[in-house]
Design a protein around this motif. Structure first.
Motif, PDB file in Angstrom:
ATOM      1  N   VAL A 139      41.574  32.388  34.940  1.00  0.00           N
ATOM      2  CA  VAL A 139      41.528  32.509  36.404  1.00  0.00           C
ATOM      3  C   VAL A 139      40.898  31.261  37.010  1.00  0.00           C
ATOM      4  O   VAL A 139      41.411  30.697  37.987  1.00  0.00           O
ATOM      5  N   LEU A 140      39.803  30.802  36.414  1.00  0.00           N
ATOM      6  CA  LEU A 140      39.136  29.606  36.928  1.00  0.00           C
ATOM      7  C   LEU A 140      40.047  28.387  36.819  1.00  0.00           C
ATOM      8  O   LEU A 140      40.104  27.561  37.732  1.00  0.00           O
ATOM      9  N   GLY A 141      40.771  28.285  35.695  1.00  0.00           N
ATOM     10  CA  GLY A 141      41.676  27.154  35.522  1.00  0.00           C
ATOM     11  C   GLY A 141      42.735  27.104  36.610  1.00  0.00           C
ATOM     12  O   GLY A 141      43.040  26.039  37.168  1.00  0.00           O
ATOM     13  N   GLN A 142      43.309  28.258  36.930  1.00  0.00           N
ATOM     14  CA  GLN A 142      44.320  28.322  37.993  1.00  0.00           C
ATOM     15  C   GLN A 142      43.701  27.992  39.345  1.00  0.00           C
ATOM     16  O   GLN A 142      44.275  27.262  40.147  1.00  0.00           O
ATOM     17  N   LEU A 143      42.516  28.532  39.589  1.00  0.00           N
ATOM     18  CA  LEU A 143      41.857  28.323  40.874  1.00  0.00           C
ATOM     19  C   LEU A 143      41.466  26.859  41.066  1.00  0.00           C
ATOM     20  O   LEU A 143      41.504  26.338  42.187  1.00  0.00           O
ATOM     21  N   ALA A 144      41.124  26.205  39.973  1.00  0.00           N
ATOM     22  CA  ALA A 144      40.697  24.804  40.056  1.00  0.00           C
ATOM     23  C   ALA A 144      41.859  23.843  40.204  1.00  0.00           C
ATOM     24  O   ALA A 144      41.706  22.747  40.760  1.00  0.00           O
ATOM     25  N   SER A 145      43.053  24.248  39.729  1.00  0.00           N
ATOM     26  CA  SER A 145      44.163  23.293  39.676  1.00  0.00           C
ATOM     27  C   SER A 145      45.282  23.559  40.683  1.00  0.00           C
ATOM     28  O   SER A 145      46.060  22.652  40.992  1.00  0.00           O
ATOM     29  N   GLU A 146      45.386  24.775  41.202  1.00  0.00           N
ATOM     30  CA  GLU A 146      46.515  25.127  42.059  1.00  0.00           C
ATOM     31  C   GLU A 146      46.132  25.165  43.543  1.00  0.00           C
ATOM     32  O   GLU A 146      45.017  25.525  43.891  1.00  0.00           O
ATOM     33  N   ALA A 148      45.454  22.986  45.919  1.00  0.00           N
ATOM     34  CA  ALA A 148      44.277  22.245  46.358  1.00  0.00           C
ATOM     35  C   ALA A 148      44.320  21.935  47.853  1.00  0.00           C
ATOM     36  O   ALA A 148      43.279  21.660  48.468  1.00  0.00           O
ATOM     37  N   ASP A 149      45.507  21.989  48.448  1.00  0.00           N
ATOM     38  CA  ASP A 149      45.642  21.687  49.877  1.00  0.00           C
ATOM     39  C   ASP A 149      45.206  22.857  50.755  1.00  0.00           C
ATOM     40  O   ASP A 149      45.036  22.695  51.964  1.00  0.00           O
ATOM     41  N   GLU A 150      45.010  24.030  50.156  1.00  0.00           N
ATOM     42  CA  GLU A 150      44.627  25.219  50.918  1.00  0.00           C
ATOM     43  C   GLU A 150      43.112  25.265  51.070  1.00  0.00           C
ATOM     44  O   GLU A 150      42.377  25.390  50.094  1.00  0.00           O
ATOM     45  N   THR A 151      42.632  25.140  52.306  1.00  0.00           N
ATOM     46  CA  THR A 151      41.186  25.060  52.541  1.00  0.00           C
ATOM     47  C   THR A 151      40.545  26.428  52.767  1.00  0.00           C
ATOM     48  O   THR A 151      39.332  26.563  52.623  1.00  0.00           O
ATOM     49  N   ASP A 152      41.331  27.435  53.124  1.00  0.00           N
ATOM     50  CA  ASP A 152      40.782  28.769  53.336  1.00  0.00           C
ATOM     51  C   ASP A 152      40.645  29.478  51.995  1.00  0.00           C
ATOM     52  O   ASP A 152      41.632  29.700  51.302  1.00  0.00           O
ATOM     53  N   SER A 154      40.100  32.580  51.036  1.00  0.00           N
ATOM     54  CA  SER A 154      40.829  33.835  50.860  1.00  0.00           C
ATOM     55  C   SER A 154      42.315  33.590  50.671  1.00  0.00           C
ATOM     56  O   SER A 154      42.956  34.182  49.795  1.00  0.00           O
ATOM     57  N   ARG A 155      42.879  32.702  51.489  1.00  0.00           N
ATOM     58  CA  ARG A 155      44.302  32.392  51.360  1.00  0.00           C
ATOM     59  C   ARG A 155      44.593  31.727  50.021  1.00  0.00           C
ATOM     60  O   ARG A 155      45.602  32.016  49.372  1.00  0.00           O
ATOM     61  N   ARG A 156      43.707  30.851  49.592  1.00  0.00           N
ATOM     62  CA  ARG A 156      43.915  30.179  48.307  1.00  0.00           C
ATOM     63  C   ARG A 156      43.844  31.183  47.156  1.00  0.00           C
ATOM     64  O   ARG A 156      44.660  31.141  46.233  1.00  0.00           O
ATOM     65  N   ALA A 157      42.894  32.105  47.232  1.00  0.00           N
ATOM     66  CA  ALA A 157      42.765  33.124  46.193  1.00  0.00           C
ATOM     67  C   ALA A 157      44.017  33.987  46.126  1.00  0.00           C
ATOM     68  O   ALA A 157      44.510  34.313  45.038  1.00  0.00           O
ATOM     69  N   LEU A 158      44.551  34.374  47.272  1.00  0.00           N
ATOM     70  CA  LEU A 158      45.766  35.187  47.294  1.00  0.00           C
ATOM     71  C   LEU A 158      46.948  34.426  46.715  1.00  0.00           C
ATOM     72  O   LEU A 158      47.752  34.976  45.956  1.00  0.00           O
ATOM     73  N   ARG A 159      47.080  33.145  47.067  1.00  0.00           N
ATOM     74  CA  ARG A 159      48.190  32.343  46.555  1.00  0.00           C
ATOM     75  C   ARG A 159      48.072  32.160  45.047  1.00  0.00           C
ATOM     76  O   ARG A 159      49.075  32.222  44.321  1.00  0.00           O
ATOM     77  N   VAL A 160      46.847  31.943  44.572  1.00  0.00           N
ATOM     78  CA  VAL A 160      46.632  31.775  43.128  1.00  0.00           C
ATOM     79  C   VAL A 160      46.940  33.084  42.393  1.00  0.00           C
ATOM     80  O   VAL A 160      47.623  33.076  41.358  1.00  0.00           O
ATOM     81  N   SER A 161      46.453  34.206  42.915  1.00  0.00           N
ATOM     82  CA  SER A 161      46.678  35.479  42.235  1.00  0.00           C
ATOM     83  C   SER A 161      48.163  35.837  42.220  1.00  0.00           C
ATOM     84  O   SER A 161      48.667  36.381  41.232  1.00  0.00           O
ATOM     85  N   LEU A 162      48.875  35.528  43.299  1.00  0.00           N
ATOM     86  CA  LEU A 162      50.325  35.765  43.323  1.00  0.00           C
ATOM     87  C   LEU A 162      51.032  34.880  42.310  1.00  0.00           C
ATOM     88  O   LEU A 162      51.952  35.311  41.605  1.00  0.00           O
ATOM     89  N   ASN A 163      50.580  33.641  42.213  1.00  0.00           N
ATOM     90  CA  ASN A 163      51.182  32.695  41.280  1.00  0.00           C
ATOM     91  C   ASN A 163      50.969  33.115  39.824  1.00  0.00           C
ATOM     92  O   ASN A 163      51.742  32.738  38.937  1.00  0.00           O
TER      93      ASN A 163
END
Length: 212
Positions: A139-146, A148-152, A154-163
């Motif tokens: 999870v951390l690996g995805q969050l750290a690498s995917e 990166a342009d998303e500054t919010d 919550s939105r970044r977490a949702l996009r990562v979890s969907l991915n």
């Protein structure tokens, strides 16, 4: 004919006024983004013995002088509550203290505001739900690498979890976009949409996975 010319929100307000004339109820307006969408309801409720509860992430909604609101601020999660939430959604037996001792889990939490402004429940929950399949390091690996342009966060977490969903689950999730927000979806319609009309067990597994 004059009734039809009125704006939809004004018509709804008048109808609500008629319904509340002889009743006392609590009306909840959830996740309000613009004061204009709730103002007609607030004006009607103010003339009755009923009450209106508004939930919003936009402070200006409650400070608008047209709404006589008594704001109550719900704080973000503190560190201990954040770890407790993460443990409950991790899909594997673990406690808040075990999450707190895990270096990768702590970093995921930090990227969701824990220890800074406060934990963001939606971000923590959506990422923790992926731990059963990927582990905290995944999870951390995805969050750290995917994304990166998303500054919010919550939105970044949702996009990562969907991915992180497998291709089939992600496709079925994206199919839900054809429905309106908050629309009640009959299960038989959903089964046919996903091509699972005669595969109830797979349909149930899909629902459980997406609800997580």
């Amino acid at each position: 004919e004059e009734w039809k010319q009125l704006p939809a929100l004004e018509r709804a307000g008048r109808q609500l006024g008629a319904l509340l004339a002889m009743k006392r109820v609590l009306i909840v307006a959830d996740d309000v983004w613009k004061v204009e969408t709730v103002l007609p309801i607030a004006e009607v409720v103010a003339k009755t013995s009923s009450r209106l509860l508004i939930t919003t992430r936009i402070g200006a909604v409650l400070t608008d002088t047209r709404i006589a609101a008594a704001p109550f601020e719900v704080d973000l999660l503190n560190e201990q509550d954040s770890y407790r939430l993460m443990a409950s959604w991790a899909g594997q037996p673990c406690t808040a203290s075990e999450v707190a001792r895990n270096e990768q889990a702590r970093e995921v939490a930090a990227r969701c505001g824990v220890g800074k402004a406060g934990g963001l429940p939606l971000a923590l929950r959506s990422l923790s739900a992926q731990v059963e399949g990927y582990g905290w390091d995944g999870v951390l690996g995805q969050l750290a690498s995917e994304f990166a342009d998303e500054t919010d966060p919550s939105r970044r977490a949702l996009r990562v979890s969907l991915n992180m969903l497998d291709a089939t689950l992600r496709e079925r999730y994206e199919m839900l976009a054809i429905f309106m927000e908050d629309e009640r979806i009959p299960l038989d319609i959903l089964q046919r949409l996903w091509g699972l009309a005669d595969k109830r067990a797979e349909f149930d597994r899909t629902l459980v996975s997406l609800l997580r």
